[in-house]
Design a protein around this motif. Structure first.
Motif: not given
Length: 628
Positions: A1, A3, A105, A109
């Motif tokens: 993911m 970020d 992401n 979410i």
């Protein structure tokens, strides 16, 4: 993911790179000398639009890919013959947008889960009132209430007491601790958020490893111990979440969507759900334990060299660690003493069980009993407790007999688990804690996982949009190649598809998508909807290959004891095992627990056919008509 922090650090790295480095990255070509790359330097000057665009694309891939999917399906018509084709195409675009943003992401979410509220009314898919109602139904309140109970358990450290008591009872050798971690994680995950359980267990593993590190044990063995225990926790939390309907939000999503698609279908009770998932999960965890014990602890007494150790050590050192528990010598004995002393110290630090813990434990046990025995549990082929000879009637009959104004079907679901949950959390806010406050306070509920509630609501909204636009029927008709095949074979193919997708997306979103599609397909080919939907939904929690497979995998991955390759290596074995066990277990006994071995009248929902047809006709070649 991805970020925001990783994105920003990536931007800084790009700013510090040379022209040659940027050229090589964007072109994918072999490394170029700086003087060669300088010939094209005018493309990559610090303030040129091309470089800015390249940086933006690299740091916002998920955002751009999701928007591209949405834009493409704004102009593409996937089902031109259907008058609802515009809404269907837009629904696909919005669904893909959300899946990509969840995976990457791009946004938090929970915020991505709110997209249907904004876009569905504009796209003509659902009205604002109808889409917002998906975020506040009885399942949302059931989850919220169960989260409050879990917070009360955490506030008074009851969960820690249970963890250390179970670990001490199971034993403190390295293999017994492995089993203890799996038992604790699975049992707690059945009744609490499995993500919360994983977060509880992680520091226990870290503390245990630090204590063993200080003993005679080798440093390399500590790394291996941690990897084994972390994998055990991750797998047990995921599987334990399937044990009960409240163990994982995906379970509740499945149950509610089945009731929405097939209003006259039999209610799925706690006991019925557990009748399939608990034997399946226990069998899986036993095999997973044997795999980890063999892989890391030489289960069968032979020396096994593990190729994923971060440090190269001699064969004598491997042999020292890989000895069987009964013959491991002083080092293993010392580690047993360390573990036992650690657990005893932690338990002693909690002190004797307080009256507050006893009250909360009693409330929790009562809640479980009321959940489990609320609905009827009917044996044999009958669904009606009034006519079945082997029926365990639920206590809800104590109240529903007064509902003379409601039909028998409505009476059966008039009192649901959400009502019980809210009723049982009220005492927690009423009973004093002896310190001038109550056992639970509103301030404590600030930590309630609202993001999970919004995520579940987003899943319901997606499913409602897929059903309302007729997209479920259209996508189900694309599976027509499976029509006429044996239901067990159809299920096996669908399980493969589910497990592939489940390794890259959240199980809540997958359940919300597959339940209406598989349910519609079952109605079209006259297979009992439970036969396809229940095992497929359970399988969404059996994805272990990637950190993105579940929040639990992501939590374990953050321990930095694994890279993606190692996690995929072990996870692929477990995923293949899950495929086999789910399929065999359902065919062997699960279909009989749900009475799903044959098609029943409640599954004959003509609204799910594409296009809607007479129930006596077969809409797909190869499908058999329903029984008369």
């Amino acid at each position: 993911m991805e970020d925001s922090s990783s994105s920003s650090s990536q931007s800084v790295e790009l700013d510090d790179r040379t022209t040659a480095d940027i050229y090589n990255d964007l072109s994918g070509a072999p490394a170029l000398d700086a003087d060669v790359a300088d010939e094209d330097a005018f493309y990559f000057e610090a303030n040129t639009p091309l470089r800015k665009f390249g940086k933006y694309v690299l740091t916002n891939k998920g955002l751009i890919i999701g928007l591209l999917f949405f834009i493409i399906f704004c102009g593409v018509r996937v089902n031109p013959s259907d008058p609802r084709n515009v809404e269907q195409s837009l629904c696909i675009g919005i669904t893909l947008l959300m899946i990509v943003w969840w995976f990457s992401n791009t946004l938090p979410i929970a915020i991505t889960a709110l997209i249907p509220i904004a876009l569905f009314p504009m796209a003509g898919i659902l009205s604002t009132a109808k889409v917002t109602a998906q975020y506040s139904n009885n399942i949302i309140f059931l989850l919220a209430g169960s989260f409050v109970v879990a917070l009360a358990i955490e506030k008074w450290n009851l969960h820690k007491r249970l963890v250390y008591l179970i670990l001490l009872k199971v034993g403190t050798s390295k293999k017994k601790i492995l089993a203890g971690f799996m038992i604790v994680s699975a049992v707690l995950s059945a009744w609490m958020s499995n993500v919360t359980v994983a977060l509880i267990m992680l520091p226990v593993v870290n503390t245990l490893a630090q204590n063993i590190q200080k003993s005679k044990r080798l440093g390399i063995s500590t790394e291996r111990l941690e990897r084994a225990y972390l994998l055990a926790i991750a797998w047990a939390c995921s599987v334990g979440g399937t044990f009960t309907p409240i163990g994982s939000p995906a379970n509740l999503v499945t149950i509610r969507l089945l009731r929405s698609l097939f209003p006259t279908s039999p209610e799925i009770s706690f006991l019925q759900w557990m009748g399939f998932t608990v034997p399946l999960g226990v069998l899986f965890l036993v095999i997973a334990y044997l795999y980890l014990a063999w892989r890391y602890f030489s289960l069968f007494g032979h020396v096994r060299k593990v190729d994923d150790s971060p440090t190269q050590v001699s064969s004598e050192q491997y042999a020292l660690f890989d000895k069987d528990d009964d013959a491991a010598g002083d080092d293993d004995d010392q580690s047993d003493v360390d573990a036992k002393l650690l657990f005893q110290t932690k338990l002693k630090a909690l002190g004797p069980m307080t009256i507050q813990e006893k009250i909360i434990l009693a409330d929790f046990i009562l809640l479980i009993i009321l959940w489990v025995f609320r609905a009827d549990f009917v044996g044999g082929a009958d669904h009606d407790c009034t006519t079945a000879y082997n029926c365990l009637p639920g206590w809800h009959h104590l109240f529903t007999h007064r509902l003379s104004f409601a039909s028998s079907e409505a009476q059966g679901i008039y009192l649901e688990d959400s009502a019980i949950t809210i009723l049982l959390i009220l005492p927690l806010f009423i009973i004093p804690d002896g310190k001038g406050k109550k056992l639970m306070t509103w301030e404590k509920t600030v930590t309630l996982p609202w993001n999970v509630l919004w995520l579940v609501g987003g899943g319901f909204a997606l499913a409602e949009g897929i059903e309302e636009t007729g997209l479920a029927q259209f996508l189900a008709s694309q599976l027509s190649g499976l029509a006429g095949a044996a239901p067990a074979l159809v299920l096996f193919v669908l399980l493969i598809l589910v497990l592939i997708v489940a390794n890259v997306a959240t199980n809540i979103a997958i359940a919300a998508i597959i339940v209406p599609i598989f349910g519609a397909f079952a109605a079209q080919v006259f297979i009992n909807p439970f036969f396809l939907v229940i095992p497929a939904a359970v399988a969404t929690s059996y994805a272990f290959m990637m950190p993105t497979s579940s929040p639990i995998n992501a939590i374990v991955f953050t321990s930095k004891k694994f890279d993606v390759k190692k996690m995929a290596k072990h996870g692929s074995v477990m995923t293949l095992l899950a495929l086999a066990l789910v399929w065999v277990s359902w065919c062997a006994y699960g279909q009989f627990v749900y009475k799903a071995s044959s098609f029943e009248a409640w599954g004959n929902n003509t609204l799910l056919l594409d296009p809607p047809v007479d129930p006596s006709a077969s809409p797909i070649p190869g499908a058999s008509p329903p029984p008369v």
